[in-house]
Design a protein around this motif. Sequence first.
Motif, PDB file in Angstrom:
ATOM      1  N   LYS A  31      30.731 -58.946 -10.069  1.00  0.00           N
ATOM      2  CA  LYS A  31      30.500 -59.161 -11.507  1.00  0.00           C
ATOM      3  C   LYS A  31      30.230 -57.828 -12.246  1.00  0.00           C
ATOM      4  O   LYS A  31      29.902 -57.831 -13.433  1.00  0.00           O
ATOM      5  N   LEU A  32      30.330 -56.729 -11.530  1.00  0.00           N
ATOM      6  CA  LEU A  32      29.988 -55.434 -12.138  1.00  0.00           C
ATOM      7  C   LEU A  32      30.834 -55.123 -13.370  1.00  0.00           C
ATOM      8  O   LEU A  32      30.381 -54.428 -14.293  1.00  0.00           O
ATOM      9  N   LEU A  48      24.696 -45.597  -7.926  1.00  0.00           N
ATOM     10  CA  LEU A  48      23.869 -44.848  -8.887  1.00  0.00           C
ATOM     11  C   LEU A  48      24.707 -44.424 -10.091  1.00  0.00           C
ATOM     12  O   LEU A  48      25.884 -44.070  -9.943  1.00  0.00           O
ATOM     13  N   GLY A  49      24.084 -44.484 -11.246  1.00  0.00           N
ATOM     14  CA  GLY A  49      24.741 -43.945 -12.442  1.00  0.00           C
ATOM     15  C   GLY A  49      24.846 -42.432 -12.323  1.00  0.00           C
ATOM     16  O   GLY A  49      24.030 -41.794 -11.650  1.00  0.00           O
ATOM     17  N   GLN A  50      25.856 -41.881 -12.996  1.00  0.00           N
ATOM     18  CA  GLN A  50      26.094 -40.435 -12.874  1.00  0.00           C
ATOM     19  C   GLN A  50      24.881 -39.599 -13.310  1.00  0.00           C
ATOM     20  O   GLN A  50      24.513 -38.628 -12.652  1.00  0.00           O
ATOM     21  N   ILE A 107      31.434 -51.621 -15.512  1.00  0.00           N
ATOM     22  CA  ILE A 107      31.736 -50.776 -14.348  1.00  0.00           C
ATOM     23  C   ILE A 107      32.984 -51.330 -13.668  1.00  0.00           C
ATOM     24  O   ILE A 107      32.945 -52.396 -13.047  1.00  0.00           O
ATOM     25  N   ASP A 108      34.101 -50.628 -13.826  1.00  0.00           N
ATOM     26  CA  ASP A 108      35.346 -51.104 -13.225  1.00  0.00           C
ATOM     27  C   ASP A 108      35.758 -50.253 -12.024  1.00  0.00           C
ATOM     28  O   ASP A 108      36.651 -50.628 -11.265  1.00  0.00           O
ATOM     29  N   SER A 109      35.120 -49.111 -11.866  1.00  0.00           N
ATOM     30  CA  SER A 109      35.419 -48.286 -10.700  1.00  0.00           C
ATOM     31  C   SER A 109      34.221 -47.391 -10.406  1.00  0.00           C
ATOM     32  O   SER A 109      33.406 -47.132 -11.303  1.00  0.00           O
ATOM     33  N   VAL A 110      34.128 -46.961  -9.152  1.00  0.00           N
ATOM     34  CA  VAL A 110      33.050 -46.039  -8.785  1.00  0.00           C
ATOM     35  C   VAL A 110      33.626 -44.914  -7.939  1.00  0.00           C
ATOM     36  O   VAL A 110      34.692 -45.059  -7.327  1.00  0.00           O
ATOM     37  N   ASN A 111      32.892 -43.835  -7.916  1.00  0.00           N
ATOM     38  CA  ASN A 111      33.242 -42.741  -7.015  1.00  0.00           C
ATOM     39  C   ASN A 111      32.563 -43.064  -5.679  1.00  0.00           C
ATOM     40  O   ASN A 111      31.352 -42.939  -5.554  1.00  0.00           O
ATOM     41  N   GLN A 133      30.181 -44.282 -13.747  1.00  0.00           N
ATOM     42  CA  GLN A 133      29.997 -43.695 -15.079  1.00  0.00           C
ATOM     43  C   GLN A 133      30.541 -44.666 -16.119  1.00  0.00           C
ATOM     44  O   GLN A 133      31.708 -45.072 -16.043  1.00  0.00           O
ATOM     45  N   THR A 134      29.690 -45.075 -17.060  1.00  0.00           N
ATOM     46  CA  THR A 134      30.149 -45.995 -18.118  1.00  0.00           C
ATOM     47  C   THR A 134      30.237 -45.301 -19.474  1.00  0.00           C
ATOM     48  O   THR A 134      30.857 -45.811 -20.393  1.00  0.00           O
TER      49      THR A 134
END
Lengths: 377, 231
Positions: free
Chosen positions: A121-122, A145-147, A127-131, A175-176
């Motif tokens: 549900k992110l 974690l947020g950037q 949030i559609d992608s993360v590193n 990162q949003t």
Amino acid sequence: MSFTGLILKNPFRNRTRAALAIVGIAIGIATIVVLGMVTGGLQTATTSTLKSGAAEITVTPVGSGGFGSGGGTLNESLATDLLNINGVANTAGILSVNANVTGASSTGAEGFSVLGIDSDKLILEGIDSVNGTIYTNGSSNQLILGQTAAKNLNKTVGSTITIFGSNFTVTGIYQTGNFMTDGGAFMSLDTLQNLTSNEGKVSDIAVKAADNANVTTVSQSIQNAYPNQLTATTAADQASRINQSLGFINEASTAISLLAIVIGGIGIINVMIMSVFERTREIGVLKAVGWRSSRILTMILGESIILTLTAAVVGIVVGVAGVYALLPLIGSGFQPVLSAGILLRALGIAFLVGVIGGLYPAYRASRLPPTEALRYE
Amino acid sequence: MNKQDNIIEIHNLKKSYDKGKIQALNGMDLEIKKGEFISIMGPSGSGKSTLLNMIGALDRADEGYIKVAGIDLMKAKDLNKFRSQEIGFVFQMHNLIPNLSVVENVEIPMYETNLTSKEMGKRALELLELMNFSNLSDILKQNPTKLSGGERQRVAIARALVNHPSIILADEPTGALDSKTGDTILKLLKDLHQKENVTIVLVTHEPYVANMAERIFKVLDGKIVEEKKES
């Protein structure tokens, strides 16, 4: 020396007076720049919350003011119940808590926000992608974690972070663009509920409306279905409320600009009139050697503008440096925005102050009768 | 010599101040030929400085006739241009601009010409070289506040000459100087008069200074009362 060179040189013949005049105007300009950068940063953060795919409606308990409260105050089952309302496409229960992070750097630990949400549900939180990778639901030791939080806490993918006495592995960095979201962390809803003894509870519910549904209508339907229990707020409403607050800052900025023009203008009139008085005999000489009145007017007006533009440059440098110097102390991950508009506004106001403040002394100087000016003691 | 040789012609010139209570010029008549060196003497308040202001177009007369360098100053509209092109002033108190260097002070009258900054600098230097400074290279970039009284007055004379004026108007040019320095300045003015063939009108109340001129006019109560020709 060219005439322009003369105009550039003259304002600084009395350095103390010039410095005081510059400081006075620079304070006003610095204030305008600081307010402009803060407002710009907040506006950017507000608009970035409206990302495609993100939830358009936030459902909170009645009385929370439309913003999610900390801790679990809603039953998680409501998220499933809301799916029955016409126009609702998806929902996500979110548990939001504040946490202190063991081993955090001196800045950034306070107000660190941890949110629990099912990993699938992110997208509703933008949030559609993360590193790296996203945590798995039900996992007890993973989070993303947020950037900004990662930077403040000095963590990378694979690092360990201790929250509520438990160790978590950072599986990804997201990162949003929203400084509040990017300053926090997300983990599995179950995990956070267990960790904070909030089993079956959430703080708020994110609601995504169907593509063909009217968001306001859907929001109203939720409100009507749970009149005494829930408050539904659309993202547009939230943005509008924030923008309304920003509007006040903008109005304050305009008021300060006007004040800077008035106070700076009076200061410059004073400085330039003093200068013209002191240079009365000199102006008489300039007329005696054939200078036209318009050249004398241009010179005095130019000197006034040079003073205020110098003050603008000082004010901009001090304002920008001040904002970036204070930023680490705030530690919220807030990113101020220095736009060309702010710079133009600061320079424009300074120019205006220079013209307004210099016009009367310049006119007065240009109209001085040469014989009287030459007799002046 | 006919009237066409006159660079200054003044007839029945009148000027009053304070709503007519002070009659500074009271029917002044004066004719000065091109290239002459004349001096005007008289006690304080006799009208000699007012006369100089009228010739230099710093002020306008109430009535009468005044023609300088072919321009009828009672009718002329652009007196700034006239002053820039035809007149060079030398004041008692040099009146140099304190925050500008020696060269920059001499350049000041040239802002109303079409010369470039480089040409202005070159011309200023040429004039300063005529002023017999013993230490010119040392003082060029200095502010006038660091110069002696005599050096300042030389810079002021260079400034007066820089636009090739037809007439130099010198108001008590040695008044603020000691006698030795004053002599040097007067000699410089005399030399320049001969070399540059410029008309010089010098106002003074000292007979010794006035005697440097070819003709001496005595002014009293706004009128020429005596003319003396130096042999």
